[in-house]
Motif scaffolding. Structure first.
Motif, PDB file in Angstrom:
ATOM      1  N   ARG A 190       0.836  -1.201   0.000  1.00 22.46           N
ATOM      2  CA  ARG A 190       0.000   0.000   0.000  1.00 22.46           C
ATOM      3  C   ARG A 190       0.872   1.251   0.000  1.00 22.46           C
ATOM      4  N   PRO A 195      -0.639  -2.695  -6.328  1.00 24.18           N
ATOM      5  CA  PRO A 195      -1.857  -3.462  -6.042  1.00 24.18           C
ATOM      6  C   PRO A 195      -1.575  -4.737  -5.244  1.00 24.18           C
ATOM      7  N   TYR A 196      -2.487  -5.023  -4.331  1.00 24.51           N
ATOM      8  CA  TYR A 196      -2.458  -6.287  -3.603  1.00 24.51           C
ATOM      9  C   TYR A 196      -3.807  -6.963  -3.837  1.00 24.51           C
ATOM     10  N   ILE A 197      -3.775  -8.099  -4.507  1.00 23.96           N
ATOM     11  CA  ILE A 197      -5.027  -8.769  -4.883  1.00 23.96           C
ATOM     12  C   ILE A 197      -5.079 -10.167  -4.265  1.00 23.96           C
ATOM     13  N   ASP A 217      -6.913  -5.172  -2.169  1.00 27.28           N
ATOM     14  CA  ASP A 217      -7.544  -4.046  -2.861  1.00 27.28           C
ATOM     15  C   ASP A 217      -8.737  -4.599  -3.626  1.00 27.28           C
ATOM     16  N   ILE A 218      -8.563  -5.825  -4.124  1.00 29.37           N
ATOM     17  CA  ILE A 218      -9.635  -6.511  -4.845  1.00 29.37           C
ATOM     18  C   ILE A 218      -9.643  -7.976  -4.406  1.00 29.37           C
ATOM     19  N   LEU A 279      -4.885  -1.054 -13.004  1.00 33.03           N
ATOM     20  CA  LEU A 279      -4.301  -0.515 -11.780  1.00 33.03           C
ATOM     21  C   LEU A 279      -2.839  -0.074 -11.924  1.00 33.03           C
TER      22      LEU A 279
END
Ligand code: ZN
Length: 311
Positions: A190, A195-197, A217-218, A279
């Protein structure tokens, strides 16, 4: 355990166990529609039943091949201390570890690879359910931190594919400490603006759901996966109410907003590729920006966007 187990001689039991361990069994019966599928055909479908879409467990290595293509590089994870509590249940914990290491050829329940998904750089960490039910001990905590560091260093996205029964009870409080530690791993992404998915697979439960599995994030989930903290029976007994039939299933959680999308495994790579392309900027753009302005200037931009302070 059936009564057959009690009367079967150990030699025969061993033979069956070896057969169980082989992933290339000739035919696999679908537990959902009872259709028999030829092993190679099932593999070609990424272990998804061709007749009803039931998602069989996918081995961790095959998962990395599926998401990153055949050209991924393994990230070596730090070795943590074995059995810090000298724990023993029906069997010493060290003996359990030894057994699972021999069976899976892996040191612990996390496998991390680096490569690309679509056009974007990605680090993918996969929980191996076949290693002590994917349980989260110190090795997983350390592994996630290492994966996060590798992602930040390579300006890559971090994708975590969860499958776990929760905390590893043989490591007691140390396994619970991995919940805040994995949260720190997520925080690193972050802070770096990456992105962290999370890809939730069957089953994702306990301390894993209560930490990094719900911080994405998703959140994508495979169809029909069990995702929850405590099991339905425990909840039913506590609240003394009948639970809905699809309670704690991916589709139910999507309806309630805890999962963003339920995606068939065979479309997962394309889906992640599409999400990452939205993203993240292509690498060429990132490199050019870095050449022009030195270090990434996210903070400068944020400051520039702030309205002038009133006198
Ligand atoms: Zn089926």
């Amino acid at each position: 355990m059936s009564w057959l187990d009690d009367i079967t001689p150990p030699g025969i039991k061993k033979m069956f166990r070896q057969q169980d361990d082989k992933s290339d069994a000739l035919w696999t019966k679908c537990p959902s529609c009872e259709q028999m599928t030829y092993g190679k055909d099932l593999e070609a479908e990424e272990m998804v039943c061709p007749s009803c879409g039931f998602h069989h467990p996918l081995p961790a290595g095959a998962r990395l091949n599926s998401l990153l293509g055949e050209k991924w590089e393994r990230i070596e994870l730090p070795h943590t201390a074995d059995d810090p509590l000298k724990f023993r249940d029906t069997k010493p914990y060290v003996a359990r570890l030894k057994d699972y290491r021999k069976r899976t050829g892996e040191r612990d329940a996390l496998l991390v690879g680096r490569g690309r998904i679509g056009e974007r750089a990605a680090v993918v960490a996969v929980q191996n359910f076949r290693f002590m039910g994917g349980s989260m001990g110190t090795a997983i905590g350390e592994g996630l931190l290492a994966a996060a560091d590798a992602a930040v260093e390579a300006r890559a996205a971090l994708i975590v594919v969860t499958a776990s029964g929760g905390a590893r009870m043989q490591e007691g409080i140390l396994s619970l400490m991995q919940m805040p530690r994995s949260t720190i791993a997520v925080q690193k992404l972050r802070e770096a603006g990456l992105p962290y998915i999370v890809v939730l697979t069957n089953p994702t439960t306990g301390g894993v759901t209560a930490s990094y599995a719900m911080l994405g994030d998703i959140h994508l989930a495979e169809p029909g996966a069990l995702i929850g903290f405590a099991g339905p029976r425990v909840i039913e007994q506590t609240i003394r109410e009948k639970l809905p039939e699809d309670f704690q299933k991916s589709e139910y959680l999507r309806e309630k907003g805890m999962v963003d999308r339920v995606t068939d495994r065979r479309q997962m790579t394309a889906e992640l590729g599409a999400i990452l392309s939205v993203l993240m900027a292509p690498e060429a753009v990132i490199e050019a920006a870095n050449d022009d302005e030195g270090e990434a200037s996210v903070e400068d931009e944020a400051v520039a966007e702030l309205p002038e302070a009133a006198e």
